[in-house]
Design a protein around this motif. Sequence first.
Motif, mmCIF file in Angstrom:
data_model
loop_
_atom_site.group_PDB
_atom_site.id
_atom_site.type_symbol
_atom_site.label_atom_id
_atom_site.label_comp_id
_atom_site.label_asym_id
_atom_site.label_seq_id
_atom_site.Cartn_x
_atom_site.Cartn_y
_atom_site.Cartn_z
ATOM 1 N N HIS A 1 0.802 -1.227 0.000
ATOM 2 C CA HIS A 1 0.000 0.000 0.000
ATOM 3 C C HIS A 1 0.841 1.287 0.000
ATOM 4 C CE1 HIS A 1 -3.379 -2.604 0.540
ATOM 5 N NE2 HIS A 1 -3.069 -2.921 1.795
ATOM 6 N N LYS A 2 2.120 1.172 -0.379
ATOM 7 C CA LYS A 2 2.935 2.373 -0.496
ATOM 8 C C LYS A 2 2.735 2.997 -1.882
ATOM 9 C CE LYS A 2 4.736 2.017 3.576
ATOM 10 N NZ LYS A 2 6.100 1.596 3.837
ATOM 11 N N ASN A 3 3.197 4.240 -2.040
ATOM 12 C CA ASN A 3 3.042 4.939 -3.311
ATOM 13 C C ASN A 3 3.882 4.276 -4.398
ATOM 14 O OD1 ASN A 3 1.287 6.906 -2.302
ATOM 15 N ND2 ASN A 3 2.993 8.188 -1.587
ATOM 16 N N ALA A 4 3.265 4.079 -5.571
ATOM 17 C CA ALA A 4 3.961 3.455 -6.701
ATOM 18 C C ALA A 4 3.769 4.320 -7.947
ATOM 19 C CB ALA A 4 3.445 2.054 -6.942
ATOM 20 N N TRP A 5 4.714 4.142 -8.885
ATOM 21 C CA TRP A 5 4.704 4.956 -10.123
ATOM 22 C C TRP A 5 5.276 4.108 -11.241
ATOM 23 C CZ3 TRP A 5 8.899 6.069 -13.194
ATOM 24 C CH2 TRP A 5 8.740 7.065 -14.161
ATOM 25 N N GLN A 6 4.792 4.371 -12.470
ATOM 26 C CA GLN A 6 5.389 3.691 -13.616
ATOM 27 C C GLN A 6 5.515 4.653 -14.791
ATOM 28 O OE1 GLN A 6 3.243 0.612 -15.674
ATOM 29 N NE2 GLN A 6 1.232 1.450 -15.101
ATOM 30 N N LEU A 7 6.507 4.387 -15.628
ATOM 31 C CA LEU A 7 6.721 5.166 -16.839
ATOM 32 C C LEU A 7 5.767 4.675 -17.927
ATOM 33 C CD1 LEU A 7 8.596 7.209 -18.400
ATOM 34 C CD2 LEU A 7 9.985 5.196 -19.019
ATOM 35 N N ARG A 8 5.068 5.589 -18.568
ATOM 36 C CA ARG A 8 4.168 5.295 -19.688
ATOM 37 C C ARG A 8 3.182 4.162 -19.356
ATOM 38 N NH1 ARG A 8 9.353 5.440 -22.057
ATOM 39 N NH2 ARG A 8 9.798 7.436 -23.057
ATOM 40 N N PRO A 9 2.244 4.453 -18.464
ATOM 41 C CA PRO A 9 1.241 3.425 -18.135
ATOM 42 C C PRO A 9 0.307 3.154 -19.316
ATOM 43 C CG PRO A 9 0.664 5.527 -17.135
ATOM 44 C CD PRO A 9 2.024 5.714 -17.735
ATOM 45 N N MET B 1 -7.440 1.183 -14.958
ATOM 46 C CA MET B 1 -7.511 -0.031 -14.141
ATOM 47 C C MET B 1 -6.178 -0.769 -14.031
ATOM 48 S SD MET B 1 -9.631 -2.589 -16.679
ATOM 49 C CE MET B 1 -9.591 -3.912 -15.489
ATOM 50 N N TRP B 2 -5.150 -0.326 -14.753
ATOM 51 C CA TRP B 2 -3.845 -0.994 -14.687
ATOM 52 C C TRP B 2 -2.770 -0.051 -14.108
ATOM 53 C CZ3 TRP B 2 -6.330 -1.621 -19.775
ATOM 54 C CH2 TRP B 2 -7.046 -2.826 -19.846
ATOM 55 N N THR C 1 -0.425 -4.291 -12.823
ATOM 56 C CA THR C 1 -0.101 -3.034 -13.499
ATOM 57 C C THR C 1 0.446 -3.373 -14.884
ATOM 58 O OG1 THR C 1 1.189 -1.001 -13.409
ATOM 59 C CG2 THR C 1 2.218 -2.973 -12.529
ATOM 60 N N ILE C 2 0.075 -2.577 -15.868
ATOM 61 C CA ILE C 2 0.491 -2.849 -17.241
ATOM 62 C C ILE C 2 0.987 -1.539 -17.858
ATOM 63 C CG2 ILE C 2 -0.242 -3.629 -19.521
ATOM 64 C CD1 ILE C 2 -2.347 -5.335 -18.159
ATOM 65 N N ILE D 1 10.081 -8.011 -28.503
ATOM 66 C CA ILE D 1 10.607 -6.872 -29.257
ATOM 67 C C ILE D 1 10.566 -5.607 -28.406
ATOM 68 C CG2 ILE D 1 10.236 -5.392 -31.271
ATOM 69 C CD1 ILE D 1 9.101 -7.809 -32.704
ATOM 70 N N TYR D 2 9.491 -5.437 -27.629
ATOM 71 C CA TYR D 2 9.312 -4.240 -26.810
ATOM 72 C C TYR D 2 9.429 -4.591 -25.335
ATOM 73 C CZ TYR D 2 7.520 -2.281 -31.177
ATOM 74 O OH TYR D 2 7.383 -1.883 -32.477
ATOM 75 N N ALA D 3 9.690 -3.530 -24.538
ATOM 76 C CA ALA D 3 9.822 -3.705 -23.090
ATOM 77 C C ALA D 3 8.469 -3.510 -22.414
ATOM 78 C CB ALA D 3 10.831 -2.706 -22.531
ATOM 79 N N HIS D 4 8.237 -4.305 -21.369
ATOM 80 C CA HIS D 4 6.971 -4.232 -20.628
ATOM 81 C C HIS D 4 7.257 -4.360 -19.135
ATOM 82 C CE1 HIS D 4 4.473 -4.966 -24.286
ATOM 83 N NE2 HIS D 4 5.534 -5.684 -24.660
ATOM 84 N N ASN D 5 6.380 -3.725 -18.309
ATOM 85 C CA ASN D 5 6.303 -4.136 -16.905
ATOM 86 C C ASN D 5 4.848 -4.520 -16.647
ATOM 87 O OD1 ASN D 5 6.533 -0.846 -16.714
ATOM 88 N ND2 ASN D 5 4.961 -1.595 -15.328
ATOM 89 N N GLU D 6 4.679 -5.776 -16.351
ATOM 90 C CA GLU D 6 3.341 -6.335 -16.125
ATOM 91 C C GLU D 6 3.389 -7.070 -14.793
ATOM 92 O OE1 GLU D 6 1.810 -7.102 -20.614
ATOM 93 O OE2 GLU D 6 3.483 -8.351 -19.970
#
Length: 428
Positions: free
Chosen positions: A23-31, A36-37, A58-59, A165-170
């Motif tokens: 439940h801490k603060n989270a962030w992602q580049l280019r969500p 909903m993700w 998260t996607i 081919i592309y990078a993802h964080n899922e």
Amino acid sequence: MLMNLIMLALPCVAYTYENIALHKNAWQLRPYRLYMWSASNAVDGFKTNFSAFGGQCTISANNQYEAVWRVDLGAVLGIHHITIYYRTGNHPWGPDNGFTTRFLGFSVYISNTTDKEDGVLCFKDDTFTRYTIPAVITLNCTHHGRYVIYYNNRTSSSIPPDYSIYAHNELCEFEVYGCPSPSYYGEDCSQSCPDQCLDSRCHIETGNCFGCKVGYQGPTCDQPCQKNTYGYGCSMVCGLCVNGEQCYHVNGTCHNGCEAGIYGSHCQMECPQGFYGRNCSNKCSEKCFIYKDCNIKTGVCFGGCAVGWKPPLCNEECDDGTFGTNCSNYCGHCHQGQSCDVESGACPNGCDSGYKGIHCNESCAHSFYGPNCRLRCSNTCINRTCDAEKGSCDMVQNEIGHKNTYNVTFQEITVIIVNKIFVSIHPN
């Protein structure tokens, strides 16, 4: 199926560390474009549905060459291990699952800032393939930090064949296990880090400090600096403390002052010109041969003393009876034993009886005697030779010309002559 999903990078030991990312603060580049993700899905504590539409993952956006996600722990905390649950689509995990290629090549960093380059690399995948990478992986990351950063990229010109081919964080769940207070360690986070640990931080398992406070060393920072060192990491060298004493291990000051010839708060500077001794508290003599130029430790004048002054410190005039450079010369026979001038050697009131010259060290010449040799010996003295001090003749001539070896004075001779004259005038 579960056995195929989980791979542990740590030994199978039961840990009681707390999930400090929950439940801490989270962030992602280019969500991804739909809300909903969001990045917070990876720290919501839910891990029952690993599909895109389960609302627990998260996607990131499609067609990107870099993927970044991070969680802010809120403070610099001790981390023991990290467990990552990757998106599976709720399908069996393995080489035929299309998400395996997206997970390959990922990295995890621990940092005190939001920039991964400021931190340390916890893990970098460069060995897994789509056949071997697990969907759930636990990483040993015993370190301290505020931000835990997940990173993946496809920016290299030589991407392995299994990589997407592309990078993802899922990320469906990203768990960071450690102690909620940075100054505690141990499986139940109940033990305090040693007092001298830098920033009160220590290894979450062993309690060994990651760094020591100023002036301390050793795994648990319980040893003051030794061997003439002080400061951070005991990397500074002490100055010249008196008697070779160890300086204060924290700031390098000398408890009892500096060695002779040295001064300053850290006893690292030599005495300035004209000073010497403990803490440079003494002044070189003005009577040094080279004005105020002396040994910084002993005060001994370089080149000796000025004329008339006594070595080695040149702060006293020559003793009575000596004079000249370094008082190396002896006075002559000054009047009544008086001392001569310490510089020139001259006698202030002339010479004692029997001596002459500036320094009164020359005996009277033939036929002279008395103070400064100003008196002449009597004519009645044989060869007019007399005692240089008293004027007495060693030998005199009698009335018939014979030599008498009497030791008589000029006055005695005068009396004899007067008596002879008187007898000749008054024979009866």
